[in-house]
Design a protein around this motif. Structure first.
Motif, PDB file in Angstrom:
ATOM      1  N   ASN A   1       1.063  -1.171  -0.232  1.00  0.00           N
ATOM      2  CA  ASN A   1      -0.201  -0.217  -0.589  1.00  0.00           C
ATOM      3  C   ASN A   1       0.754   1.215   0.428  1.00  0.00           C
ATOM      4  N   LYS A   2       1.592   1.583   1.086  1.00  0.00           N
ATOM      5  CA  LYS A   2       2.942   2.191   0.689  1.00  0.00           C
ATOM      6  C   LYS A   2       3.640   2.990  -0.610  1.00  0.00           C
TER       7      LYS A   2
ATOM      8  N   GLY B   1      -5.321   6.902  -5.677  1.00  0.00           N
ATOM      9  CA  GLY B   1      -4.468   5.834  -5.071  1.00  0.00           C
ATOM     10  C   GLY B   1      -4.642   4.726  -4.581  1.00  0.00           C
ATOM     11  N   PHE B   2      -4.232   3.823  -3.250  1.00  0.00           N
ATOM     12  CA  PHE B   2      -4.438   2.710  -3.577  1.00  0.00           C
ATOM     13  C   PHE B   2      -6.144   1.583  -2.591  1.00  0.00           C
TER      14      PHE B   2
ATOM     15  N   GLU C   1       0.774   4.126  -3.211  1.00  0.00           N
ATOM     16  CA  GLU C   1       0.439   5.219  -2.995  1.00  0.00           C
ATOM     17  C   GLU C   1       1.306   6.207  -3.606  1.00  0.00           C
ATOM     18  N   GLU C   2       3.252   5.512  -3.310  1.00  0.00           N
ATOM     19  CA  GLU C   2       4.051   6.765  -3.265  1.00  0.00           C
ATOM     20  C   GLU C   2       3.647   6.729  -5.062  1.00  0.00           C
TER      21      GLU C   2
ATOM     22  N   SER D   1      -6.969  -0.501   3.786  1.00  0.00           N
ATOM     23  CA  SER D   1      -5.735   0.106   4.729  1.00  0.00           C
ATOM     24  C   SER D   1      -5.592   0.238   5.727  1.00  0.00           C
TER      25      SER D   1
ATOM     26  N   ARG E   1       0.982   9.393  -5.950  1.00  0.00           N
ATOM     27  CA  ARG E   1       1.008  10.380  -5.846  1.00  0.00           C
ATOM     28  C   ARG E   1       1.887  11.055  -6.827  1.00  0.00           C
TER      29      ARG E   1
END
Length: 257
Positions: A94-95, A108-109, A98-99, A123, A102
């Protein structure tokens, strides 16, 4: 299906190379860029699974062992012991997603995973003085595990409170005793057993030649699981009844002694 081939990395790839490959493919197959193409969606889901496994040292080690034994069937064998919840447990997928979102102005996720996997996921991000944890959880029927794994080192109660999800929990194994005559133990065959906890009458197949203290396992007949968790097993301990004459002889011998 081979996880290494899906990510386009070798089996000796470093964690950094695995992550870089996933980041590139997450951008390439992002549905905002592929406009909902079914083939791209299928590839993106495969990429997600491959990264979740290969980015985890323990899961990757287990997969490598299966790969050497089963070849292209390794992923299927892996899924026999890992639910979708287990596969994504502890992953930073998920991180990374999201990167990517962005940096390139994409969704997003949470939006994407809801599109891919429905509403059975969430999440989470938990910030405590002793550390920050984030990841993705699957609830309902997508949860559960034959191994009864706990999600990383994060306490179950903390995750349930932080995410609002009821996490899968496997049922507890139970134990009961059945009494057989020496003749029944020697011959084996069908045996009528009443499971008091579940109020069920079962016909148990007793193997011939069972011995006193031996256990018979009835898969899935233990305590039920919670929130999609698998039920426990029932173990029946064999008690071979001694004939009355033998009992009397023992009693007489002990009295004389």
């Amino acid at each position: 299906m081979d996880y290494y081939s899906i990510l386009g990395v070798s089996e000796t790839a470093t964690p950094q190379e695995v992550k870089a490959a996933y980041r590139k493919l997450a951008f390439e197959y992002h549905p905002d860029r592929t406009q909902g193409d079914p083939e791209s969606t299928s590839k993106m889901k495969a990429v997600n699974e491959a990264y979740a496994v290969l980015s985890d040292e323990k899961k990757r080690r287990e997969y490598d062992d299966l790969r050497h034994r089963f070849g292209d069937s390794a992923a299927g064998e892996f899924r026999k012991n890992y639910s979708q919840q287990d596969i994504f447990s502890g992953s930073d997928i998920n991180k990374i997603f999201e990167e990517v979102a962005r940096n390139f102005g994409l969704r997003g996720f949470d939006d994407i995973f809801r599109e891919f996997y429905g509403t059975e996921h969430k999440s989470f991000r938990v910030e405590k003085p002793w550390g920050t944890f984030s990841g993705v959880l699957f609830s309902g029927t997508l949860g559960g595990s034959r191994r009864g794994r706990i999600l990383g080192k994060i306490p179950r109660m903390l995750l349930e409170r932080a995410t609002g999800l009821r996490l899968p929990r496997n049922g507890v194994d139970t134990l009961d005793t059945i009494g057989l005559t020496p003749d029944e133990a020697r011959k084996g065959g069908p045996y009528a057993y009443f499971n008091r906890k579940q109020s069920k009458k079962l016909i148990v197949k007793i193997p011939s030649g069972v011995t006193h203290g031996q256990r018979i396992r009835l898969a899935g007949m233990g305590e039920p699981g919670v929130a999609g968790g698998t039920p426990g097993d029932l173990y029946l301990k064999i008690r071979v009844k001694r004939p009355l004459l033998d009992k009397l002889k023992t009693l007489v011998t002990s009295t004389r002694g």
